[in-house]
Design a protein around this motif. Sequence first.
Motif, short mmCIF file in Angstrom:
data_model
loop_
_atom_site.label_atom_id
_atom_site.label_comp_id
_atom_site.label_asym_id
_atom_site.label_seq_id
_atom_site.Cartn_x
_atom_site.Cartn_y
_atom_site.Cartn_z
N ARG A 87 0.81 -1.22 0.00
CA ARG A 87 0.00 0.00 0.00
C ARG A 87 0.84 1.27 0.00
O ARG A 87 0.38 2.33 0.39
CB ARG A 87 -0.97 0.01 1.18
CG ARG A 87 -1.96 -1.14 1.14
CD ARG A 87 -2.90 -1.08 2.32
NE ARG A 87 -3.97 -2.05 2.15
CZ ARG A 87 -4.91 -2.24 3.04
NH1 ARG A 87 -4.95 -1.54 4.14
NH2 ARG A 87 -5.84 -3.14 2.82
N THR A 117 6.23 -5.17 4.54
CA THR A 117 5.31 -4.42 5.39
C THR A 117 5.71 -4.59 6.85
O THR A 117 6.32 -5.59 7.22
CB THR A 117 3.85 -4.86 5.18
OG1 THR A 117 2.98 -3.92 5.81
CG2 THR A 117 3.57 -6.25 5.69
N GLY A 173 1.64 -0.44 5.98
CA GLY A 173 0.55 -0.41 5.02
C GLY A 173 -0.82 -0.78 5.57
O GLY A 173 -1.84 -0.44 5.00
N CYS A 199 -1.03 -7.94 -1.78
CA CYS A 199 0.18 -7.14 -1.71
C CYS A 199 1.35 -7.88 -2.35
O CYS A 199 2.10 -7.33 -3.16
CB CYS A 199 0.50 -6.77 -0.27
SG CYS A 199 2.05 -5.87 -0.09
#
Length: 119
Positions: free
Chosen positions: A69, A101, A74, A88
């Motif tokens: 993100r 992340t 994220g 993702c």
Amino acid sequence: GLDDAELARRAEKARLRPGYGDLAEALATEQASRSAGSTGSVALWALGRCATGTFADSLKAAGNFSYCRGRKEGFALGGLSAAALRACVGKAKRRSKAALTHIKPQHLGGPLASLSTPA
């Protein structure tokens, strides 16, 4: 890191050279891993306030990572789920990258996140 074409070239060269069987085998294993979809993606599980920003930025810069993100955390605003993590990783893979992340305990559970454990 080596791109796929260079990896294939080196694997073939090693395969043809006497005494380079171990290298050829290692390169073939890496090729198989890449074709199987192994991305080497990372979910950093940490409380935070312990240099995770510096660590994650260094990892991202040194490797072939993209943040989920577009942010280190994220999922800080919610939406953490197994499907979101798979999405993702899939998005990163389509960009020939691995996903990265940072997940904190407070990102788990609650009304905006379906995952309740880091497992």
